[in-house]
Each structure stands twice: as structure tokens, then as C-alpha cells.
Write a protein that holds these residues in place. Structure first.
Motif, PDB file in Angstrom:
ATOM      1  N   ARG A  98       0.296   4.979  -1.931  1.00  0.00           N
ATOM      2  CA  ARG A  98      -0.146   6.022  -1.052  1.00  0.00           C
ATOM      3  C   ARG A  98       0.897   7.329  -1.316  1.00  0.00           C
ATOM      4  N   GLN A 103      -3.631   7.205  -2.224  1.00  0.00           N
ATOM      5  CA  GLN A 103      -4.398   5.980  -1.813  1.00  0.00           C
ATOM      6  C   GLN A 103      -3.716   4.845  -2.596  1.00  0.00           C
ATOM      7  N   PRO A 104      -3.794   3.572  -1.986  1.00  0.00           N
ATOM      8  CA  PRO A 104      -3.025   2.533  -2.513  1.00  0.00           C
ATOM      9  C   PRO A 104      -3.902   2.161  -3.812  1.00  0.00           C
ATOM     10  N   HIS A 163       0.855  -1.379  -0.043  1.00  0.00           N
ATOM     11  CA  HIS A 163      -0.005  -0.084  -0.031  1.00  0.00           C
ATOM     12  C   HIS A 163       0.950   1.188  -0.016  1.00  0.00           C
ATOM     13  N   ASP A 164       1.957   1.278   0.632  1.00  0.00           N
ATOM     14  CA  ASP A 164       2.656   2.377   0.796  1.00  0.00           C
ATOM     15  C   ASP A 164       3.241   2.961  -0.385  1.00  0.00           C
TER      16      ASP A 164
END
Length: 400
Positions: A116, A121-122, A112-113
């Protein structure tokens, strides 16, 4: 098994790798019968998409036969399926709104990072397209694991419908259709389409089916422009004609009702962008050449609509935000919600309303994939679309 793997900029290899295995109850293993090289794959080939790792298996346009299923899969061994490039759970907030490319559950939490950091956002899961989109192995291989196989794959029940007719349901046909749908085309509209690659040509075809009176296609490759003309489009060669001035002349000084950017981040024509995109490629900064979307916004009529299926990955400079606002334009973007469109588009193909085979220029063995990437990159007017066939004899006749 054999698979095409990314090893760096302009370095695609046919590697021998482990066969995929069932990891989750909703998984299925598909034996690939046809897979294609997409224009978006060239962004990986050119090194513009971050979070790739050497050995990542490529490919997000593929179909095949079900070989193995998890306990919760609704597929059956032996079924022939087309697999959307978007990986979607079918049960989250966005999937229930048919926004399948915004799925909340298809990108593993440990990825996800990456999204993001650059996008706020992912991103959702995509086959064969970097660890920013989940790090999933792609389908330019002999076999592939398909997560959420009870949601994505479309079963093709008629064996008489060959792969070539339905393969592009995986991505480019739904993407061209959604591009036209996002342009909110009304009967009698004049629609301008930038880029006569696969998505652009399907957008041309879709725009006419949605009621456009005129479609103006913009490119510089003669064969691609000829393909657009075969569907009834008027054409502009941007190397010979100033696009803005030509569109003004062709629309009586008003501008097109709807404009579709099917080019994206590797647009030709803006020297400053071409310099900036060599700086900080890995940080999302200055990686996108925004020449086309600038031109689209400036060319659209007041109160017009702009659709942007072309892929962009980072930040852009000199964006005409004032023109977008002052002209009252509507802008719609996004990755394609493929699962929303596969069944109705399959019906349109079966009924002969949509031709999806005209695009294929070459068929090659999977092992010839590295050559295919190089040819598709360097000779785009000749290699309009390459379909790879696992098990096909090599060095074939490259021509279709």
C-alpha cells in the motif's frame, strides 16, 4: 530439505531448511521435479525489490508431484501438476473476473502495508517474491506448500509430456502470451518487442500466432536475437543501431502498430537512471530504469497500442506522458493472470502449436543454484534459461 535462499544482494545460498507443512485445508505439498530461474528473480538478486529477508526461499516457476493435501484440496496424492506463480483464491471479486493476479485474499493482512505504501494497494500473493507479495516460500526447493491448491495447479494427465514442455506454463509462456494479447494484435500488424529474454521470445512467438504480419525484436545479445529470427522476427541490435530511427525506416515513417516492453526496470541505456537507481532503493523512489518504456511510447504509431509485461516496482522520472496522451496510445500492463491461460496453452503445446523447450540452455542440480544465478546474471547470451532439478547429480553437464 534443501532450498535456495536469498541472503542479500548477489548472495543466494543452498540452505537446509524445515520441510513445509499443511497449514490450511486448501493447501497441498508438492515435491518439486523441475524449477527454473526467472529473469524476475534477477531483480531480487540485484537488490531492486524491497521487503526481502535473509533466508527467504526463492522461486516462482516450478512443477512437481502432489505429496500431501489438505482436507479441502481437490488434488490427489501422486498427481503431476504445474503451479502458477500467482497465488489466487478463485472466489474473490477479481478472481471471479479471471483477474487472478489481482486476488484480494492471497496476501496476508499483515503484509498489506508494504504494498500500500508504494503502490496504493496491497499486492496479491506470489511464490518466492518478497514479503510485499505475501512472504510465501518459493519452489526452488525440494518441496513447497501451495495455498489454494484447488484453484491454481494444472494437472498434467499425460506422463509422456515431459516437464520441459510444460514447466514454463508456470509463468513465462502465459506472460508472453498475455503480453501479446494486451497489444490487441490485428491481422497484418507490425509488432515491435523490446527484449529477447524468455518472456520476449514467447511474446514474439505469440504475436505471430495472433496474426501479426511482422514482428521486430530488439535486444543486444546475438544468440537471443538469433532465437527471435528463428521464429521469423526481424531484429534490431540496439548497441549497433538507433532503435527509434530504425523502426521509423522499417515502417515507412509510421511506427509499429503495437509495442511490447518485455524488459522492465533493469533496462540498459539511460545513464541518469543508472545513477538514480542507487538512491533510496528501499523506498521505491528512483529504482526503475525507464529507458525502454520511454522508447516504446515514442516509437509507437499514433493510435497504437503499448503492452508492458516488463516488471516495474516504483517511480520513474521523465516519463513521456505527453506523447502517451497526444498520440492516443492505449497502454495495458499487469502481472499475468496465469490460471486463465494454463489450460488453453497446455492444449496448444500438446497439439504442437507452441514450442516451449527451445529456450532451455542449461540444466543444473538444485545445489548448483547459486552458480546458476551468477551465470544467468553475468552470461545472459549463453544462459538463456536454467532449469534446476532436485535430486539431479551435481556439476553436470551444464549444457542442455
Amino acid at each position: 530439505m534443501k532450498a535456495l535462499a536469498w541472503h542479500g544482494k548477489h548472495d543466494v545460498r543452498c540452505d537446509t531448511v524445515d520441510d513445509p507443512e499443511i497449514l490450511n485445508p486448501r493447501d497441498a505439498i508438492i515435491r518439486i521435479t523441475s524449477t527454473a530461474i526467472c529473469g524476475s528473480d534477477l531483480h531480487l538478486y540485484d537488490g531492486y525489490v524491497p521487503a526481502m529477508k535473509p533466508g527467504d526461499i526463492l522461486g516462482h516457476e516450478f512443477m512437481g508431484v502432489v505429496e500431501e493435501v489438505g482436507a479441502a484440496s481437490t488434488l490427489k496424492k501422486g498427481q503431476r501438476v504445474v503451479v502458477p506463480f500467482t497465488i489466487s483464491c478463485g472466489k474473490c471479486y477479481h478472481c471471479e473476473k479471471a483477474q487472478f493476479s489481482a486476488c484480494e485474499n492471497s496476501n496476508p493482512a499483515d503484509k498489506h502495508d508494504i504494498g500500500r505504501e508504494g503502490l496504493g494497494q496491497p499486492m496479491s500473493g506470489v511464490f518466492g517474491y518478497s514479503h510485499m507479495t505475501g512472504g510465501y516460500s518459493g519452489g526452488q526447493a525440494e518441496y513447497v506448500r501451495v495455498p489454494f491448491s484447488d484453484v491454481g495447479p494444472l494437472v498434467i494427465p499425460d506422463d509422456s509430456v515431459e516437464d520441459d514442455k510444460v514447466l514454463f506454463l508456470t509463468d513465462i509462456l502465459p506472460t508472453g502470451w498475455m503480453a501479446a494479447e494486451n497489444a490487441d494484435i490485428e491481422p497484418g500488424d507490425t509488432v515491435a518487442v523490446w527484449g529477447c529474454g524468455p518472456v520476449g521470445l514467447f511474446a514474439v512467438q505469440s504475436a505471430f500466432l495472433m496474426g501479426a504480419q511482422r514482428v521486430i525484436a530488439i535486444d543486444h545479445f546475438p544468440h537471443r536475437l538469433e532465437l527471435a529470427r528463428q521464429f521469423g522476427a526481424e531484429t534490431i541490435n540496439f548497441e549497433r543501431t538507433k532503435v527509434y530511427e530504425a523502426l521509423q525506416d522499417m515502417t515507412g515513417g509510421i511506427g509499429p502498430d503495437a509495442c511490447i516492453d518485455c524488459v522492465g526496470l533493469e533496462a540498459h541505456g539511460a545513464f541518469a537512471d543508472n545513477i538514480i537507481d542507487q538512491i533510496k532503493v528501499s523506498t521505491f523512489l528512483g529504482t526503475d530504469r525507464a529507458h525502454v518504456i520511454r522508447q516504446v511510447i515514442m516509437a509507437a504509431r499514433r493510435g497504437g497500442r503499448v503492452s508492458m509485461p516488463g516488471v516495474y516496482g516504483g517511480f520513474v522520472d521523465k516519463f513521456p506522458l505527453g506523447a502517451l496522451m497526444e498520440k492516443g496510445l492505449t497502454l495495458k500492463t499487469g502481472q499475468t493472470h496465469v490460471q486463465k491461460y494454463t489450460r488453453p496453452l497446455y492444449t496448444a503445446i500438446a497439439e504442437g502449436k507452441i514450442d516451449s523447450t527451445f529456450l532451455i540452455s542449461h540444466r543444473m542440480a538444485l545445489e548448483e543454484g547459486p552458480t546458476g544465478y551468477q551465470k544467468f546474471h553475468d552470461e545472459q547470451d549463453t544462459y538463456t534459461k536454467i532449469v534446476l532439478k532436485p535430486g539431479m547429480a551435481g556439476s553436470a553437464s551444464l549444457a542442455a
